[in-house]
Design a protein around this motif. Structure first.
Motif, short mmCIF file in Angstrom:
data_model
loop_
_atom_site.label_atom_id
_atom_site.label_comp_id
_atom_site.label_asym_id
_atom_site.label_seq_id
_atom_site.Cartn_x
_atom_site.Cartn_y
_atom_site.Cartn_z
N SER A 65 41.23 -28.84 -23.27
CA SER A 65 42.24 -29.54 -22.46
C SER A 65 42.09 -29.21 -20.98
O SER A 65 41.58 -28.17 -20.60
CB SER A 65 43.65 -29.07 -22.85
N ASN A 66 42.63 -30.13 -20.18
CA ASN A 66 42.80 -29.89 -18.76
C ASN A 66 44.02 -28.97 -18.60
O ASN A 66 44.99 -29.10 -19.36
CB ASN A 66 43.04 -31.28 -18.14
N ASP A 102 47.34 -30.74 -18.34
CA ASP A 102 47.82 -31.53 -19.48
C ASP A 102 48.56 -30.64 -20.48
O ASP A 102 49.54 -31.05 -21.07
CB ASP A 102 46.70 -32.41 -20.06
N ILE A 114 52.21 -32.05 -21.29
CA ILE A 114 52.45 -32.64 -22.61
C ILE A 114 53.53 -31.89 -23.38
O ILE A 114 54.45 -32.49 -23.94
CB ILE A 114 51.13 -32.69 -23.44
N VAL A 167 46.99 -38.24 -17.26
CA VAL A 167 46.83 -36.83 -17.65
C VAL A 167 45.74 -36.69 -18.71
O VAL A 167 45.16 -35.63 -18.89
CB VAL A 167 48.20 -36.26 -18.14
N ARG A 168 45.44 -37.78 -19.39
CA ARG A 168 44.35 -37.84 -20.37
C ARG A 168 44.53 -36.88 -21.54
O ARG A 168 43.72 -35.96 -21.72
CB ARG A 168 42.97 -37.58 -19.70
N ALA A 169 45.56 -37.09 -22.30
CA ALA A 169 45.71 -36.29 -23.52
C ALA A 169 46.29 -37.16 -24.61
O ALA A 169 47.15 -38.01 -24.36
CB ALA A 169 46.65 -35.12 -23.27
#
Ligand SMILES: Cc1ncc(COP(=O)(O)O)c(C=O)c1O
Length: 399
Positions: free
Chosen positions: A268-269, A272, A276, A240-242
């Motif tokens: 942010s995406n 995400d 999150i 998710v890349r956060a």
């Protein structure tokens, strides 16, 4: 709900980086990269599905409730009270490290790491034109400890700007204790060196141990510390890349935040944001169950090695889902050990040498997998060891 971590899910065909090389190799098991072979918490899956259904995926913003979910989590799990202002979103810890290195040091400056340590620390430092200065960990009573005398000398070097702490420590699994963190912090304060504390594994802690955020020790330490946390390891959401940086001191926080904005890394995406906040608010049940399962895997691994593969010794981790395996008893060099695991035992671990330059005889195993897979891997290694050993004996005999 009761989660079923015994379920074997084939990750081939899912664009998994960890399993990419196994696409055309149905027999190999991959246990190197740091993500789990388990599904994420059910509330997160549901929240992402609902967001997908909405159908419009324009630019995202992070609501205040997102930050409050993170603050609540940190207080609930680690007893650390933080202010909303201290939090900065980053799209992954390595990106945050790169920006921090560029913000707080100059090309050619020295950055201390404590090896054996997460191999991408070396890459991110060197790729950004800084020098790696190694403060080697020492093995004492089957656990790794810090060498403070050596650290003091390395901090004294006038080009040392930053100490990159890994807490809990990948790959040794150490969960640092208060007196160790205090000693390290006071040495950094004495030499005016910034501490970047990578705490991505802070939620993966086994019974009898407690993660202590170094910045929570006292205000002076906090004023020189940048802490990195991430839901990636905690809830298996690395894709998710956060991640989040916690920086109390505005003298450090403001330039870092500008560094992120300058590179347009602060957005942010859309998924995400949903994932999150949901994970931090509703992921406790899943995490508590996964921790019990991981500890069961660890016990299984520990007794299997002791009873049936005595040539390989486990340096038992206190946290993380990584096992640092001492394979020196197999008496193989770096290449032979790698080939042995891949070709004979049909498992791929991380090579010890990449996390500990110059060292040999170690492999790092990711044991966040269903127990049946762990059993299969260990059985394969046991058979491969037996065959090699018998062959060697036979060879000696015929000589
Ligand atoms: C100690 C440590 N820091 C950072 C990372 C990478 O974090 P990210 O994927 O958020 O860049 C990892 C991944 O394995 C890790 O082990």
């Amino acid at each position: 709900m009761r989660y079923d971590f015994d379920q074997v899910i084939d990750r081939r065909g899912s664009n998994s980086l960890k399993w990419a090389d196994a696409e055309d190799d149905p027999d190999i098991v991959i246990q190197d990269l740091g993500d789990m072979d388990f599904k994420s918490p059910q509330p997160v899956i549901k929240a992402i599905k609902n967001r997908v259904k909405h159908g419009i995926y324009g630019y995202a913003q992070r609501p205040e409730s997102y930050y409050h979910a993170i603050m609540g989590w940190i207080y609930q799990r680690h007893g650390w009270e933080i202010d909303r202002d201290w939090l900065i979103y980053t799209p992954g810890v390595l990106i945050a490290l790169a920006v921090a290195l560029r913000t707080f040091s100059r090309p050619g400056d020295k950055i201390i790491v404590q090896s054996p340590v997460y191999h991408l620390f070396f890459n991110i430092i060197r790729n950004n034109g800084r020098q790696v200065l190694i403060n080697p960990l020492q093995m004492k009573d089957n656990r790794y400890v810090m060498d403070f005398e050596d650290l003091d000398a390395k901090l004294e070097d006038t080009r040392t700007r930053i100490l990159l702490l890994c807490s809990p420590h990948n790959p040794t699994g150490r969960v640092w204790e208060e007196d160790e963190l205090k000693k390290l912090a006071h040495l950094c304060l004495k030499h005016n060196v910034i501490i970047i504390s990578d705490e991505v594994y802070s939620d993966i802690i086994f019974k009898g141990h407690r993660h202590i955020p170094i910045a929570d020790l006292d205000e002076e330490i906090s004023s020189k510390t940048i802490t990195c946390i991430s839901p990636g390891k905690t809830f298996n959401l690395s894709g998710v890349r956060a991640s989040t940086l916690i920086i109390e001191n505005p003298v450090l926080r403001d330039p870092f935040a500008h560094g992120m904005i300058d590179m347009d890394l602060d957005i942010s995406n859309i998924f995400d944001v949903t994932a999150i906040e949901t994970a931090y608010r509703r992921g406790t049940e899943w995490l508590d169950q996964v921790l019990a399962y991981l500890e069961g895997n660890l016990d299984f691994l520990d007794s299997y090695l002791k009873e049936r593969i005595q040539q390989i010794k486990l340096v038992r981790p206190q946290g993380t889902f990584l096992a640092w395996l001492d394979c020196q008893g197999l008496e193989m060099d770096v290449i032979a050990l790698r080939r042995f695991m891949i070709d004979k035992a049909r498992v791929r671990f991380s090579d010890g040498v990449i996390v500990n330059p110059g060292a040999r005889g170690f492999q790092r195993m990711n044991f966040a997998c269903p127990r049946s897979v762990l059993k299969h891997v260990l059985k394969n290694i046991e058979m491969a060891v037996e065959q090699t050993y018998v062959k060697n004996k036979a060879a000696k005999y015929t000589l």
